[in-house]
Design a protein around this motif. Structure first.
Motif, PDB file in Angstrom:
ATOM      1  N   THR A 167       7.065  -1.480  -6.162  1.00 23.21           N
ATOM      2  CA  THR A 167       8.055  -1.034  -7.153  1.00 23.21           C
ATOM      3  C   THR A 167       8.618   0.346  -6.775  1.00 23.21           C
ATOM      4  O   THR A 167       9.319   0.961  -7.577  1.00 23.21           O
ATOM      5  CB  THR A 167       7.455  -0.984  -8.576  1.00 23.21           C
ATOM      6  N   LEU A 168       8.319   0.819  -5.568  1.00 22.89           N
ATOM      7  CA  LEU A 168       9.014   2.013  -5.073  1.00 22.89           C
ATOM      8  C   LEU A 168      10.482   1.654  -4.830  1.00 22.89           C
ATOM      9  O   LEU A 168      10.803   0.494  -4.549  1.00 22.89           O
ATOM     10  CB  LEU A 168       8.397   2.473  -3.741  1.00 22.89           C
ATOM     11  N   PRO A 169      11.390   2.665  -4.912  1.00 15.70           N
ATOM     12  CA  PRO A 169      12.784   2.371  -4.593  1.00 15.70           C
ATOM     13  C   PRO A 169      12.921   1.976  -3.116  1.00 15.70           C
ATOM     14  O   PRO A 169      12.379   2.664  -2.242  1.00 15.70           O
ATOM     15  CB  PRO A 169      13.507   3.691  -4.863  1.00 15.70           C
ATOM     16  N   VAL A 170      13.634   0.879  -2.884  1.00 18.97           N
ATOM     17  CA  VAL A 170      13.865   0.396  -1.511  1.00 18.97           C
ATOM     18  C   VAL A 170      15.363   0.471  -1.220  1.00 18.97           C
ATOM     19  O   VAL A 170      16.186  -0.004  -2.011  1.00 18.97           O
ATOM     20  CB  VAL A 170      13.361  -1.054  -1.335  1.00 18.97           C
ATOM     21  N   ILE A 171      15.688   1.090  -0.092  1.00 20.93           N
ATOM     22  CA  ILE A 171      17.086   1.278   0.313  1.00 20.93           C
ATOM     23  C   ILE A 171      17.308   0.464   1.585  1.00 20.93           C
ATOM     24  O   ILE A 171      16.631   0.681   2.593  1.00 20.93           O
ATOM     25  CB  ILE A 171      17.376   2.773   0.562  1.00 20.93           C
ATOM     26  N   GLY A 172      18.231  -0.456   1.517  1.00 21.65           N
ATOM     27  CA  GLY A 172      18.472  -1.337   2.661  1.00 21.65           C
ATOM     28  C   GLY A 172      19.643  -0.858   3.504  1.00 21.65           C
ATOM     29  O   GLY A 172      20.690  -0.482   2.973  1.00 21.65           O
ATOM     30  N   ILE A 173      19.443  -0.866   4.831  1.00 20.64           N
ATOM     31  CA  ILE A 173      20.560  -0.607   5.764  1.00 20.64           C
ATOM     32  C   ILE A 173      20.867  -1.911   6.491  1.00 20.64           C
ATOM     33  O   ILE A 173      20.054  -2.369   7.308  1.00 20.64           O
ATOM     34  CB  ILE A 173      20.210   0.450   6.836  1.00 20.64           C
ATOM     35  N   PRO A 174      22.024  -2.504   6.212  1.00 21.24           N
ATOM     36  CA  PRO A 174      22.416  -3.665   7.007  1.00 21.24           C
ATOM     37  C   PRO A 174      22.862  -3.189   8.389  1.00 21.24           C
ATOM     38  O   PRO A 174      23.717  -2.303   8.479  1.00 21.24           O
ATOM     39  CB  PRO A 174      23.607  -4.257   6.233  1.00 21.24           C
ATOM     40  N   VAL A 175      22.265  -3.749   9.436  1.00 23.14           N
ATOM     41  CA  VAL A 175      22.565  -3.283  10.802  1.00 23.14           C
ATOM     42  C   VAL A 175      23.537  -4.256  11.468  1.00 23.14           C
ATOM     43  O   VAL A 175      23.373  -5.474  11.399  1.00 23.14           O
ATOM     44  CB  VAL A 175      21.261  -3.157  11.620  1.00 23.14           C
ATOM     45  N   LYS A 176      24.548  -3.647  12.108  1.00 20.05           N
ATOM     46  CA  LYS A 176      25.541  -4.465  12.815  1.00 20.05           C
ATOM     47  C   LYS A 176      24.969  -4.862  14.172  1.00 20.05           C
ATOM     48  O   LYS A 176      25.080  -4.105  15.127  1.00 20.05           O
ATOM     49  CB  LYS A 176      26.808  -3.613  12.991  1.00 20.05           C
ATOM     50  N   ASN A 234       0.802  -1.228   0.000  1.00 27.67           N
ATOM     51  CA  ASN A 234       0.000   0.000   0.000  1.00 27.67           C
ATOM     52  C   ASN A 234       0.832   1.274   0.000  1.00 27.67           C
ATOM     53  O   ASN A 234       0.278   2.374  -0.003  1.00 27.67           O
ATOM     54  CB  ASN A 234      -0.919   0.010   1.241  1.00 27.67           C
ATOM     55  N   ALA A 235       2.167   1.129   0.010  1.00 26.33           N
ATOM     56  CA  ALA A 235       3.025   2.306   0.230  1.00 26.33           C
ATOM     57  C   ALA A 235       2.845   3.368  -0.847  1.00 26.33           C
ATOM     58  O   ALA A 235       2.765   4.566  -0.543  1.00 26.33           O
ATOM     59  CB  ALA A 235       4.494   1.869   0.317  1.00 26.33           C
ATOM     60  N   ARG A 236       2.791   2.973  -2.110  1.00 28.04           N
ATOM     61  CA  ARG A 236       2.685   3.980  -3.182  1.00 28.04           C
ATOM     62  C   ARG A 236       1.379   4.762  -3.039  1.00 28.04           C
ATOM     63  O   ARG A 236       1.380   5.987  -3.042  1.00 28.04           O
ATOM     64  CB  ARG A 236       2.773   3.306  -4.554  1.00 28.04           C
ATOM     65  N   GLN A 237       0.285   4.040  -2.856  1.00 30.28           N
ATOM     66  CA  GLN A 237      -0.999   4.757  -2.755  1.00 30.28           C
ATOM     67  C   GLN A 237      -1.111   5.545  -1.449  1.00 30.28           C
ATOM     68  O   GLN A 237      -1.926   6.466  -1.341  1.00 30.28           O
ATOM     69  CB  GLN A 237      -2.191   3.811  -2.937  1.00 30.28           C
ATOM     70  N   ASN A 238      -0.290   5.205  -0.474  1.00 28.47           N
ATOM     71  CA  ASN A 238      -0.303   5.952   0.790  1.00 28.47           C
ATOM     72  C   ASN A 238       0.660   7.138   0.788  1.00 28.47           C
ATOM     73  O   ASN A 238       0.948   7.716   1.837  1.00 28.47           O
ATOM     74  CB  ASN A 238       0.005   5.021   1.964  1.00 28.47           C
ATOM     75  N   GLY A 239       1.209   7.484  -0.378  1.00 26.82           N
ATOM     76  CA  GLY A 239       1.970   8.724  -0.497  1.00 26.82           C
ATOM     77  C   GLY A 239       3.460   8.609  -0.256  1.00 26.82           C
ATOM     78  O   GLY A 239       4.138   9.619  -0.058  1.00 26.82           O
ATOM     79  N   PHE A 240       3.979   7.389  -0.263  1.00 28.12           N
ATOM     80  CA  PHE A 240       5.429   7.230  -0.090  1.00 28.12           C
ATOM     81  C   PHE A 240       6.131   7.301  -1.444  1.00 28.12           C
ATOM     82  O   PHE A 240       5.577   6.887  -2.468  1.00 28.12           O
ATOM     83  CB  PHE A 240       5.746   5.884   0.585  1.00 28.12           C
ATOM     84  N   GLY A 241       7.379   7.845  -1.417  1.00 32.51           N
ATOM     85  CA  GLY A 241       8.179   7.916  -2.640  1.00 32.51           C
ATOM     86  C   GLY A 241       9.401   7.025  -2.586  1.00 32.51           C
ATOM     87  O   GLY A 241      10.020   6.744  -3.616  1.00 32.51           O
ATOM     88  N   ALA A 242       9.768   6.589  -1.395  1.00 35.67           N
ATOM     89  CA  ALA A 242      10.910   5.689  -1.212  1.00 35.67           C
ATOM     90  C   ALA A 242      10.770   5.038   0.165  1.00 35.67           C
ATOM     91  O   ALA A 242      10.108   5.587   1.056  1.00 35.67           O
ATOM     92  CB  ALA A 242      12.230   6.458  -1.285  1.00 35.67           C
ATOM     93  N   ILE A 243      11.391   3.871   0.296  1.00 36.69           N
ATOM     94  CA  ILE A 243      11.328   3.154   1.583  1.00 36.69           C
ATOM     95  C   ILE A 243      12.751   2.779   2.008  1.00 36.69           C
ATOM     96  O   ILE A 243      13.528   2.249   1.203  1.00 36.69           O
ATOM     97  CB  ILE A 243      10.473   1.873   1.466  1.00 36.69           C
ATOM     98  N   ILE A 244      13.052   3.066   3.263  1.00 37.04           N
ATOM     99  CA  ILE A 244      14.316   2.638   3.869  1.00 37.04           C
ATOM    100  C   ILE A 244      13.992   1.447   4.777  1.00 37.04           C
ATOM    101  O   ILE A 244      13.041   1.512   5.562  1.00 37.04           O
ATOM    102  CB  ILE A 244      14.925   3.786   4.705  1.00 37.04           C
ATOM    103  N   ALA A 245      14.767   0.375   4.646  1.00 37.28           N
ATOM    104  CA  ALA A 245      14.523  -0.804   5.476  1.00 37.28           C
ATOM    105  C   ALA A 245      15.815  -1.191   6.186  1.00 37.28           C
ATOM    106  O   ALA A 245      16.819  -1.490   5.534  1.00 37.28           O
ATOM    107  CB  ALA A 245      14.031  -1.963   4.619  1.00 37.28           C
ATOM    108  N   ALA A 246      15.788  -1.159   7.507  1.00 41.76           N
ATOM    109  CA  ALA A 246      16.983  -1.460   8.306  1.00 41.76           C
ATOM    110  C   ALA A 246      16.769  -2.765   9.056  1.00 41.76           C
ATOM    111  O   ALA A 246      15.738  -2.950   9.715  1.00 41.76           O
ATOM    112  CB  ALA A 246      17.231  -0.327   9.310  1.00 41.76           C
TER     113      ALA A 246
END
Ligand code: RP5
Length: 172
Positions: free
Chosen positions: A87-96, A59-71
């Motif tokens: 299909t929004l751009p997803v940016i991953g943060i690998p957490v130590k 639902n992220a696109r229809q809920n007004g998001f333009g990008a998602i960060i996932a940690a």
């Protein structure tokens, strides 16, 4: 290029696999705040709450998001699981967060199969994740692009000043 007046800015979704990731994610939140970019923060886990993670992504696109960060840390499937459902751009943060110093999370996040991309930043690279999400939104936002330019310029000036001090000390 759209002028800010004609357009309400997209949000960045910040998802983390556990609230124990928050000390890392805080830097992404601070960066988005500095740039005045709207965001939402959620704890959704690819393993512990997969239904909520999928619902958010679908639902992220229809809920007004333009990008998602996932940690996420350890066997960090979160960014990939989110990317599977949007299909929004997803940016991953690998957490130590493990005995493997984050290498496990890095490989789990970065090694996506062709077809479902995740843009992976450095281990604990939350500031860059936020900056990349801002760059995504700035493609269509002149004002935000100018803020990014100004911020780069200010960072360069700081380094040039440090260079001056080092040169004066060692080169006479
Ligand atoms: C991952 O497992 C989370 O993203 C976190 O980095 C790691 C440990 O989670 P907790 O056991 O601290 O909740 O899913």
């Amino acid at each position: 290029m759209i002028e800010r007046n004609d357009f309400s800015m997209k949000k960045v979704g910040i998802i983390m696999g556990s609230d124990s990731d928050l000390p890392v994610v805080d830097k992404a939140i601070d960066t988005l705040k500095d740039f005045g970019v709207p965001y939402e923060v959620h704890v959704f886990s690819a393993h512990r709450t997969p239904i909520q993670a999928a619902e958010f992504s679908k639902n992220a696109r229809q809920n007004g998001f333009g990008a998602i960060i996932a940690a996420a840390g350890k066997a960090a499937h979160l960014a990939g699981a989110i990317a599977a459902n949007t299909t929004l751009p997803v940016i991953g943060i690998p957490v130590k967060s493990s005995t493997l110093d984050g290498l496990d999370a890095l490989l789990s996040t970065v090694q996506m199969p062709a077809g479902i991309p995740v843009a992976t930043v450095a281990i604990d690279g939350a500031a860059n994740a936020a900056l990349l999400s801002i760059q995504v939104l700035a493609v269509e936002d002149k004002e935000l692009a100018k803020k990014l330019d100004d911020s780069r310029k200010a960072a360069s000036e700081k380094v040039l000043e440090k260079n001056k001090a080092v040169e004066a000390k060692f080169n006479g």
